[in-house]
Design a protein around this motif. Sequence first.
Motif, PDB file in Angstrom:
ATOM      1  N   ALA A  22       0.814  -1.218   0.000  1.00  0.00           N
ATOM      2  CA  ALA A  22       0.000   0.000   0.000  1.00  0.00           C
ATOM      3  C   ALA A  22       0.845   1.264   0.000  1.00  0.00           C
ATOM      4  O   ALA A  22       0.472   2.261  -0.615  1.00  0.00           O
ATOM      5  CB  ALA A  22      -0.927   0.007   1.211  1.00  0.00           C
ATOM      6  N   LEU A  23       1.986   1.222   0.657  1.00  0.00           N
ATOM      7  CA  LEU A  23       2.825   2.408   0.760  1.00  0.00           C
ATOM      8  C   LEU A  23       3.960   2.431  -0.263  1.00  0.00           C
ATOM      9  O   LEU A  23       4.708   3.394  -0.316  1.00  0.00           O
ATOM     10  CB  LEU A  23       3.406   2.533   2.169  1.00  0.00           C
ATOM     11  CG  LEU A  23       2.471   3.180   3.178  1.00  0.00           C
ATOM     12  CD1 LEU A  23       1.387   2.237   3.633  1.00  0.00           C
ATOM     13  CD2 LEU A  23       3.231   3.701   4.352  1.00  0.00           C
ATOM     14  N   SER A  24       4.084   1.364  -1.047  1.00  0.00           N
ATOM     15  CA  SER A  24       5.178   1.254  -2.022  1.00  0.00           C
ATOM     16  C   SER A  24       6.520   1.580  -1.357  1.00  0.00           C
ATOM     17  O   SER A  24       7.321   2.347  -1.876  1.00  0.00           O
ATOM     18  CB  SER A  24       4.945   2.178  -3.216  1.00  0.00           C
ATOM     19  OG  SER A  24       3.760   1.837  -3.880  1.00  0.00           O
ATOM     20  N   ALA A  25       6.710   0.992  -0.201  1.00  0.00           N
ATOM     21  CA  ALA A  25       7.937   1.233   0.563  1.00  0.00           C
ATOM     22  C   ALA A  25       8.692  -0.081   0.738  1.00  0.00           C
ATOM     23  O   ALA A  25       8.114  -1.159   0.631  1.00  0.00           O
ATOM     24  CB  ALA A  25       7.591   1.825   1.918  1.00  0.00           C
ATOM     25  N   SER A  26       9.969   0.048   1.031  1.00  0.00           N
ATOM     26  CA  SER A  26      10.800  -1.144   1.208  1.00  0.00           C
ATOM     27  C   SER A  26      10.440  -1.863   2.499  1.00  0.00           C
ATOM     28  O   SER A  26       9.878  -1.273   3.429  1.00  0.00           O
ATOM     29  CB  SER A  26      12.281  -0.751   1.247  1.00  0.00           C
ATOM     30  OG  SER A  26      12.572  -0.066   2.455  1.00  0.00           O
ATOM     31  N   ASP A  27      10.784  -3.139   2.536  1.00  0.00           N
ATOM     32  CA  ASP A  27      10.568  -3.933   3.748  1.00  0.00           C
ATOM     33  C   ASP A  27      11.250  -3.288   4.947  1.00  0.00           C
ATOM     34  O   ASP A  27      10.679  -3.202   6.028  1.00  0.00           O
ATOM     35  CB  ASP A  27      11.119  -5.349   3.572  1.00  0.00           C
ATOM     36  CG  ASP A  27      10.313  -6.180   2.597  1.00  0.00           C
ATOM     37  OD1 ASP A  27       9.274  -5.703   2.118  1.00  0.00           O
ATOM     38  OD2 ASP A  27      10.726  -7.322   2.328  1.00  0.00           O
ATOM     39  N   ALA A  28      12.488  -2.840   4.743  1.00  0.00           N
ATOM     40  CA  ALA A  28      13.257  -2.246   5.840  1.00  0.00           C
ATOM     41  C   ALA A  28      12.589  -0.977   6.362  1.00  0.00           C
ATOM     42  O   ALA A  28      12.526  -0.756   7.579  1.00  0.00           O
ATOM     43  CB  ALA A  28      14.677  -1.940   5.379  1.00  0.00           C
ATOM     44  N   ALA A  29      12.079  -0.141   5.464  1.00  0.00           N
ATOM     45  CA  ALA A  29      11.435   1.102   5.888  1.00  0.00           C
ATOM     46  C   ALA A  29      10.173   0.811   6.693  1.00  0.00           C
ATOM     47  O   ALA A  29       9.959   1.395   7.765  1.00  0.00           O
ATOM     48  CB  ALA A  29      11.101   1.973   4.680  1.00  0.00           C
ATOM     49  N   ILE A  30       9.344  -0.096   6.193  1.00  0.00           N
ATOM     50  CA  ILE A  30       8.112  -0.428   6.916  1.00  0.00           C
ATOM     51  C   ILE A  30       8.442  -1.038   8.270  1.00  0.00           C
ATOM     52  O   ILE A  30       7.849  -0.674   9.287  1.00  0.00           O
ATOM     53  CB  ILE A  30       7.214  -1.372   6.082  1.00  0.00           C
ATOM     54  CG1 ILE A  30       6.735  -0.676   4.807  1.00  0.00           C
ATOM     55  CG2 ILE A  30       6.043  -1.883   6.906  1.00  0.00           C
ATOM     56  CD1 ILE A  30       5.842   0.522   5.028  1.00  0.00           C
ATOM     57  N   SER A  31       9.391  -1.939   8.310  1.00  0.00           N
ATOM     58  CA  SER A  31       9.785  -2.578   9.558  1.00  0.00           C
ATOM     59  C   SER A  31      10.263  -1.554  10.584  1.00  0.00           C
ATOM     60  O   SER A  31       9.841  -1.571  11.750  1.00  0.00           O
ATOM     61  CB  SER A  31      10.882  -3.607   9.291  1.00  0.00           C
ATOM     62  OG  SER A  31      11.312  -4.197  10.482  1.00  0.00           O
ATOM     63  N   THR A  32      11.124  -0.644  10.160  1.00  0.00           N
ATOM     64  CA  THR A  32      11.659   0.388  11.050  1.00  0.00           C
ATOM     65  C   THR A  32      10.541   1.254  11.616  1.00  0.00           C
ATOM     66  O   THR A  32      10.482   1.514  12.819  1.00  0.00           O
ATOM     67  CB  THR A  32      12.671   1.268  10.298  1.00  0.00           C
ATOM     68  OG1 THR A  32      13.773   0.450   9.907  1.00  0.00           O
ATOM     69  CG2 THR A  32      13.162   2.424  11.151  1.00  0.00           C
ATOM     70  N   HIS A  33       9.641   1.684  10.765  1.00  0.00           N
ATOM     71  CA  HIS A  33       8.586   2.592  11.200  1.00  0.00           C
ATOM     72  C   HIS A  33       7.507   1.870  12.011  1.00  0.00           C
ATOM     73  O   HIS A  33       6.956   2.459  12.950  1.00  0.00           O
ATOM     74  CB  HIS A  33       8.019   3.365  10.020  1.00  0.00           C
ATOM     75  CG  HIS A  33       9.052   4.284   9.445  1.00  0.00           C
ATOM     76  ND1 HIS A  33       9.456   5.431  10.090  1.00  0.00           N
ATOM     77  CD2 HIS A  33       9.801   4.195   8.326  1.00  0.00           C
ATOM     78  CE1 HIS A  33      10.405   6.016   9.372  1.00  0.00           C
ATOM     79  NE2 HIS A  33      10.625   5.278   8.304  1.00  0.00           N
ATOM     80  N   LEU A  34       7.235   0.624  11.697  1.00  0.00           N
ATOM     81  CA  LEU A  34       6.291  -0.142  12.524  1.00  0.00           C
ATOM     82  C   LEU A  34       6.818  -0.288  13.948  1.00  0.00           C
ATOM     83  O   LEU A  34       6.067  -0.156  14.914  1.00  0.00           O
ATOM     84  CB  LEU A  34       6.031  -1.521  11.923  1.00  0.00           C
ATOM     85  CG  LEU A  34       4.974  -1.599  10.845  1.00  0.00           C
ATOM     86  CD1 LEU A  34       4.917  -3.014  10.262  1.00  0.00           C
ATOM     87  CD2 LEU A  34       3.605  -1.193  11.367  1.00  0.00           C
ATOM     88  N   ARG A  35       8.115  -0.568  14.075  1.00  0.00           N
ATOM     89  CA  ARG A  35       8.710  -0.690  15.416  1.00  0.00           C
ATOM     90  C   ARG A  35       8.556   0.616  16.194  1.00  0.00           C
ATOM     91  O   ARG A  35       8.191   0.608  17.374  1.00  0.00           O
ATOM     92  CB  ARG A  35      10.183  -1.088  15.331  1.00  0.00           C
ATOM     93  CG  ARG A  35      10.394  -2.568  15.137  1.00  0.00           C
ATOM     94  CD  ARG A  35      11.826  -2.991  15.398  1.00  0.00           C
ATOM     95  NE  ARG A  35      12.824  -2.242  14.646  1.00  0.00           N
ATOM     96  CZ  ARG A  35      13.239  -2.547  13.422  1.00  0.00           C
ATOM     97  NH1 ARG A  35      12.749  -3.597  12.795  1.00  0.00           N
ATOM     98  NH2 ARG A  35      14.154  -1.815  12.818  1.00  0.00           N
ATOM     99  N   ALA A  36       8.831   1.736  15.530  1.00  0.00           N
ATOM    100  CA  ALA A  36       8.710   3.039  16.199  1.00  0.00           C
ATOM    101  C   ALA A  36       7.255   3.337  16.567  1.00  0.00           C
ATOM    102  O   ALA A  36       6.974   3.843  17.661  1.00  0.00           O
ATOM    103  CB  ALA A  36       9.272   4.145  15.301  1.00  0.00           C
ATOM    104  N   LEU A  37       6.340   3.021  15.666  1.00  0.00           N
ATOM    105  CA  LEU A  37       4.921   3.268  15.933  1.00  0.00           C
ATOM    106  C   LEU A  37       4.400   2.371  17.054  1.00  0.00           C
ATOM    107  O   LEU A  37       3.577   2.790  17.866  1.00  0.00           O
ATOM    108  CB  LEU A  37       4.096   3.085  14.658  1.00  0.00           C
ATOM    109  CG  LEU A  37       4.321   4.148  13.584  1.00  0.00           C
ATOM    110  CD1 LEU A  37       3.677   3.729  12.274  1.00  0.00           C
ATOM    111  CD2 LEU A  37       3.824   5.499  14.035  1.00  0.00           C
ATOM    112  N   GLU A  38       4.877   1.141  17.099  1.00  0.00           N
ATOM    113  CA  GLU A  38       4.498   0.252  18.206  1.00  0.00           C
ATOM    114  C   GLU A  38       5.078   0.753  19.526  1.00  0.00           C
ATOM    115  O   GLU A  38       4.408   0.722  20.553  1.00  0.00           O
ATOM    116  CB  GLU A  38       4.955  -1.179  17.946  1.00  0.00           C
ATOM    117  CG  GLU A  38       4.040  -1.942  17.040  1.00  0.00           C
ATOM    118  CD  GLU A  38       4.360  -3.418  17.034  1.00  0.00           C
ATOM    119  OE1 GLU A  38       3.577  -4.183  17.641  1.00  0.00           O
ATOM    120  OE2 GLU A  38       5.374  -3.810  16.431  1.00  0.00           O
TER     121      GLU A  38
END
Length: 109
Positions: free
Chosen positions: A46-62
Amino acid sequence: MNWANDAPRSAEVEQAVKVFGNRTSLGIIRYLATIDRANYGALCKALSASDAAISTHLRALEAAAVVVGDIPSGERIGRSVNYSLDPERVRVLSAALLRYALGSGGSLQ
């Protein structure tokens, strides 16, 4: 006066800056606000973002308790996690940032 450093920032303000100050994090928040929940793959697509970017930001959001996974982090190995948004936490962080930006007695009017 140094306006960038004039007032101490609460933990909530610091978290708000991290959460709302990044396009990928905001994209995750906006996407999850439109649906009930999404897994990691759906967020990447959905965000057309890399796995690493989504992973990093999910951790911060959690860590900021803005996004919640349906499986505790210690039990996720090999399992698909569905993420959902905590809209009340978004409101709390937004309000903290607004109060800080406008000063303790500031208003938008």
